[in-house]
Design a protein around this motif. Structure first.
Motif, PDB file in Angstrom:
ATOM      1  N   UNK A 246       0.813  -1.218   0.000  1.00 54.42           N
ATOM      2  CA  UNK A 246       0.000   0.000   0.000  1.00 54.42           C
ATOM      3  C   UNK A 246       0.840   1.258   0.000  1.00 54.42           C
ATOM      4  N   UNK A 247       1.910   1.260   0.770  1.00 54.33           N
ATOM      5  CA  UNK A 247       2.801   2.421   0.822  1.00 54.33           C
ATOM      6  C   UNK A 247       3.473   2.652  -0.534  1.00 54.33           C
TER       7      UNK A 247
ATOM      8  N   UNK B 228       1.297   7.161  -6.744  1.00 52.68           N
ATOM      9  CA  UNK B 228       0.009   7.719  -7.158  1.00 52.68           C
ATOM     10  C   UNK B 228      -0.013   9.235  -7.008  1.00 52.68           C
ATOM     11  N   UNK B 229      -1.171   9.807  -7.296  1.00 51.96           N
ATOM     12  CA  UNK B 229      -1.343  11.249  -7.116  1.00 51.96           C
ATOM     13  C   UNK B 229      -1.786  11.616  -5.696  1.00 51.96           C
TER      14      UNK B 229
ATOM     15  N   UNK C 253      -7.538  -1.193  -1.620  1.00 53.29           N
ATOM     16  CA  UNK C 253      -7.600  -1.871  -0.321  1.00 53.29           C
ATOM     17  C   UNK C 253      -6.223  -1.886   0.343  1.00 53.29           C
ATOM     18  N   UNK C 254      -5.178  -2.176  -0.417  1.00 48.67           N
ATOM     19  CA  UNK C 254      -3.822  -2.169   0.133  1.00 48.67           C
ATOM     20  C   UNK C 254      -3.447  -0.775   0.639  1.00 48.67           C
ATOM     21  N   UNK C 255      -3.825   0.230  -0.117  1.00 46.56           N
ATOM     22  CA  UNK C 255      -3.523   1.611   0.265  1.00 46.56           C
ATOM     23  C   UNK C 255      -4.259   1.992   1.553  1.00 46.56           C
TER      24      UNK C 255
END
Length: 125
Positions: free
Chosen positions: A44-45, A51-52, A114-116
């Motif tokens: 997630x990290x 990402x933005x 979900x991971x984020x």
């Protein structure tokens, strides 16, 4: 000078032949090792870093949107909150943290979202 070295060598060899050597035990001197713990970033990290999200959010400080640690304080990590926040990430929204809307991310895979979200909710201060 050569005779002196020869005599010293003979004396040392002779003395060492009288010592008892136990071949069952071998002692090796090793330096003291300090343990370094390297924490690998979660999936997630890694996704957030690419990402933005970082344009509006920060781990510890409010930018446009709340910090990840503020989000983690507000939403305990449970299935209800994880699903709610996944929907917020994918659909966008406004009103919860102020008037500035969060943009929708419809092209983001649900599993990635979900991971984020799980990473964000793991941040506790």
């Amino acid at each position: 000078m050569k005779i002196k070295h020869l005599v010293i060598t003979i004396v040392l060899v002779t003395l060492s032949s009288f010592t008892k050597f136990n071949s069952d035990k071998i002692y090796i001197a090793t330096p003291i090792k300090s343990e370094v713990i390297v924490q690998q970033p979660s999936e997630g990290e890694k996704l957030i870093a690419k990402s933005d999200c970082i344009g509006c959010h920060n781990k510890d400080k409010k930018i446009v949107g709340p910090s990840y640690s503020e989000i983690a304080k507000k939403y305990p990590s449970n299935n209800k909150n994880i699903n709610y926040l996944i929907d917020k990430v994918l659909s966008g929204g406004s009103g919860v943290w102020g008037p500035v809307p969060m943009l929708a991310h419809p092209t983001l895979k649900k599993e990635d979202a979900k991971s984020m979200v799980k990473y964000i909710l793991s941040i506790k201060k």
